[in-house]
Scaffold this motif. Structure first.
Motif, short mmCIF file in Angstrom:
data_model
loop_
_atom_site.label_atom_id
_atom_site.label_comp_id
_atom_site.label_asym_id
_atom_site.label_seq_id
_atom_site.Cartn_x
_atom_site.Cartn_y
_atom_site.Cartn_z
N SER A 1 8.31 18.25 4.15
CA SER A 1 8.82 17.02 3.56
C SER A 1 7.69 16.00 3.45
N CYS A 2 7.80 15.12 2.51
CA CYS A 2 6.84 14.02 2.35
C CYS A 2 7.65 12.76 2.04
N ALA A 3 7.67 11.86 3.00
CA ALA A 3 8.38 10.59 2.83
C ALA A 3 7.45 9.58 2.17
N ALA A 4 7.89 9.03 1.06
CA ALA A 4 7.06 8.11 0.30
C ALA A 4 7.61 6.69 0.38
N SER A 5 6.72 5.72 0.34
CA SER A 5 7.16 4.33 0.36
C SER A 5 6.11 3.44 -0.31
N GLU A 6 6.55 2.25 -0.62
CA GLU A 6 5.71 1.18 -1.20
C GLU A 6 5.30 1.46 -2.64
N PHE A 7 6.05 2.31 -3.33
CA PHE A 7 5.88 2.45 -4.77
C PHE A 7 7.17 3.05 -5.32
N THR A 8 7.31 3.01 -6.63
CA THR A 8 8.54 3.49 -7.27
C THR A 8 8.46 5.00 -7.40
N PHE A 9 8.84 5.68 -6.32
CA PHE A 9 8.65 7.12 -6.17
C PHE A 9 9.11 7.90 -7.39
N GLY A 10 10.27 7.62 -7.89
CA GLY A 10 10.85 8.41 -8.97
C GLY A 10 10.08 8.35 -10.27
N GLU B 1 0.86 -1.18 0.00
CA GLU B 1 0.00 0.00 0.00
C GLU B 1 0.90 1.25 0.00
N VAL B 2 0.59 2.18 -0.90
CA VAL B 2 1.34 3.45 -0.97
C VAL B 2 1.25 4.18 0.36
N GLN B 3 2.37 4.68 0.82
CA GLN B 3 2.39 5.47 2.07
C GLN B 3 3.06 6.80 1.80
N LEU B 4 2.42 7.86 2.31
CA LEU B 4 2.94 9.22 2.21
C LEU B 4 2.86 9.83 3.60
N VAL B 5 3.97 10.33 4.10
CA VAL B 5 4.01 10.89 5.45
C VAL B 5 4.64 12.28 5.40
N GLU B 6 3.82 13.29 5.66
CA GLU B 6 4.29 14.67 5.64
C GLU B 6 4.86 15.06 6.99
N SER B 7 5.78 16.02 6.96
CA SER B 7 6.34 16.59 8.19
C SER B 7 6.86 17.98 7.88
N GLY B 8 7.19 18.71 8.92
CA GLY B 8 7.81 20.01 8.75
C GLY B 8 6.91 21.20 8.98
N GLY B 9 5.63 20.95 9.20
CA GLY B 9 4.74 22.06 9.48
C GLY B 9 5.00 22.68 10.84
N GLY B 10 4.33 23.79 11.09
CA GLY B 10 4.48 24.45 12.39
C GLY B 10 3.96 25.86 12.34
N LEU B 11 4.30 26.61 13.37
CA LEU B 11 3.90 28.00 13.50
C LEU B 11 5.05 28.90 13.03
N VAL B 12 4.74 29.82 12.14
CA VAL B 12 5.75 30.73 11.64
C VAL B 12 5.14 32.12 11.51
N GLN B 13 5.96 33.13 11.68
CA GLN B 13 5.49 34.51 11.54
C GLN B 13 5.36 34.86 10.06
N PRO B 14 4.49 35.81 9.75
CA PRO B 14 4.42 36.28 8.36
C PRO B 14 5.79 36.71 7.88
N GLY B 15 6.10 36.32 6.64
CA GLY B 15 7.42 36.59 6.09
C GLY B 15 8.44 35.50 6.34
N GLY B 16 8.07 34.56 7.19
CA GLY B 16 8.99 33.49 7.53
C GLY B 16 8.99 32.36 6.51
N SER B 17 9.76 31.32 6.83
CA SER B 17 9.93 30.19 5.92
C SER B 17 9.71 28.87 6.65
#
Length: 115
Positions: free
Chosen positions: A21-30, A1-17
């Protein structure tokens, strides 16, 4: 089964960065196009960006020039670099793909833009 796991979100001020990321597995990602979609509270899903298997990128007008999508096929990982964030960018961000005719979505990562 295809798996996609996002990360990296959070609280940031306007103008910030932030870098998602999204880690993929169980399929030929490329071999597959990958897409970022976001959904703000009370609104429908909004397409943000796509990268095809050859590395060509596409952006919604609302994020063009501020967001950069990329992929590392060796790491089976999709990225979204978000700069100059605005309050209207706040949403849950999902990575998605279509494999063998089926849509797959990750669980999402929350991005909050607030001072």
């Amino acid at each position: 089964e295809v798996q996609l796991v996002e990360s990296g979100g959070g609280l940031v001020q306007p103008g910030g960065s932030l870098r998602l990321s999204c880690a993929a597995s169980e399929f030929t990602f490329g071999s597959y196009d990958m897409t970022w979609v976001r959904q703000a509270p009370g609104k429908g899903p909004e397409w943000v960006s796509r990268i095809n298997s050859g590395g060509t990128t596409y952006y919604a007008d609302s994020v063009k020039g501020r967001f950069t999508i990329s992929r590392d096929n060796a790491k089976n990982t999709l990225y979204l670099q978000m700069n100059s964030l605005k309050p209207e960018d706040a949403a849950v961000y999902y990575c998605t793909t279509m494999v063998s005719g089926s849509d797959y979505w990750g669980q999402g990562t929350q991005v909050t833009v607030s001072s």
